[in-house]
Structures are given as structure tokens and as C-alpha cells.
Design a protein around this motif. Sequence first.
Motif, PDB file in Angstrom:
ATOM      1  N   UNK A  16       0.828  -1.212   0.000  1.00 47.47           N
ATOM      2  CA  UNK A  16       0.000   0.000   0.000  1.00 47.47           C
ATOM      3  C   UNK A  16       0.864   1.264   0.000  1.00 47.47           C
ATOM      4  N   UNK A  17       2.075   1.142  -0.506  1.00 48.97           N
ATOM      5  CA  UNK A  17       3.017   2.269  -0.602  1.00 48.97           C
ATOM      6  C   UNK A  17       3.253   2.935   0.747  1.00 48.97           C
ATOM      7  N   UNK A  18       3.288   2.125   1.808  1.00 50.14           N
ATOM      8  CA  UNK A  18       3.584   2.642   3.137  1.00 50.14           C
ATOM      9  C   UNK A  18       2.403   3.249   3.866  1.00 50.14           C
ATOM     10  N   UNK A  19       1.261   3.352   3.200  1.00 50.96           N
ATOM     11  CA  UNK A  19       0.069   3.908   3.837  1.00 50.96           C
ATOM     12  C   UNK A  19      -0.595   2.817   4.674  1.00 50.96           C
ATOM     13  N   UNK A  20      -0.898   3.106   5.909  1.00 47.97           N
ATOM     14  CA  UNK A  20      -1.519   2.120   6.781  1.00 47.97           C
ATOM     15  C   UNK A  20      -3.027   2.073   6.614  1.00 47.97           C
ATOM     16  N   UNK A  21      -3.570   0.883   6.677  1.00 49.33           N
ATOM     17  CA  UNK A  21      -5.016   0.701   6.684  1.00 49.33           C
ATOM     18  C   UNK A  21      -5.388  -0.252   7.806  1.00 49.33           C
ATOM     19  N   UNK A  22      -6.583  -0.117   8.309  1.00 43.13           N
ATOM     20  CA  UNK A  22      -7.110  -1.025   9.311  1.00 43.13           C
ATOM     21  C   UNK A  22      -7.988  -2.028   8.583  1.00 43.13           C
ATOM     22  N   UNK A  23      -7.713  -3.324   8.782  1.00 45.34           N
ATOM     23  CA  UNK A  23      -8.470  -4.371   8.120  1.00 45.34           C
ATOM     24  C   UNK A  23      -9.234  -5.166   9.174  1.00 45.34           C
ATOM     25  N   UNK A  24     -10.533  -5.319   8.961  1.00 43.87           N
ATOM     26  CA  UNK A  24     -11.388  -6.058   9.886  1.00 43.87           C
ATOM     27  C   UNK A  24     -11.762  -7.374   9.212  1.00 43.87           C
ATOM     28  N   UNK A  25     -11.322  -8.479   9.840  1.00 42.66           N
ATOM     29  CA  UNK A  25     -11.477  -9.814   9.267  1.00 42.66           C
ATOM     30  C   UNK A  25     -12.455 -10.661  10.083  1.00 42.66           C
ATOM     31  N   UNK A  26     -12.929 -11.740   9.474  1.00 48.69           N
ATOM     32  CA  UNK A  26     -13.769 -12.760  10.132  1.00 48.69           C
ATOM     33  C   UNK A  26     -15.148 -12.256  10.533  1.00 48.69           C
ATOM     34  N   UNK A  27     -15.678 -11.277   9.805  1.00 48.61           N
ATOM     35  CA  UNK A  27     -17.054 -10.848  10.034  1.00 48.61           C
ATOM     36  C   UNK A  27     -18.000 -11.804   9.304  1.00 48.61           C
ATOM     37  N   UNK A  28     -19.276 -11.838   9.686  1.00 43.76           N
ATOM     38  CA  UNK A  28     -20.235 -12.699   8.979  1.00 43.76           C
ATOM     39  C   UNK A  28     -20.283 -12.353   7.490  1.00 43.76           C
TER      40      UNK A  28
END
Length: 82
Positions: A16-28
Motif C-alpha cells: 500500500x506504498x507505506x500507507x496504513x489501513x485497518x483491516x477487519x477480518x472474520x465478520x459474517x
Amino acid sequence: MDKSIPVRIQRQTKGRKGKGVTVILDLPEDPKLLADYAKQLRKMCGVGGSVKNQTIELQGDQRDASKAFLEQQGFKVKLAGG
């Protein structure tokens, strides 16, 4: 919808070219529910984001706000990774 399985929240920068993102996993796997949660989280955090491959991605480090929101919705939440 099984809320006993912990939802994982992690911060990613890889590819992501050093840009941070928050990823939310394992949702329904309910597209309407994911879209609704993503919209509420974007509004609450004041950031952009999207739903991709059954995960929610939010711009920046939004782990704490996301955790609080999902716990209010009745999910068990684990913060994973860096």
C-alpha cells in the motif's frame, strides 16, 4: 450469524506504498451487513474505506474505534498483528 467467533482487527501497510489501513477480518459473510458496518465505521472515524473480499478496510489506524464499535454490536474482538 455467529458472534462467538472472534473478529480480528489488524493494521496493514504491505502493498500500500507505506500507507496504513485497518483491516477487519472474520465478520459474517452478509454483504448488506458488511456494507452497513463499513458505512457506520467510516462515518464514526471520519475516514474513507471499503468492503473487499468479506473484509472491511478503513484508512489509517482505526483499531481502537473499530474495536469499540464492534464490541457494541456484540462481537468478540481481537487486535491482531502490528
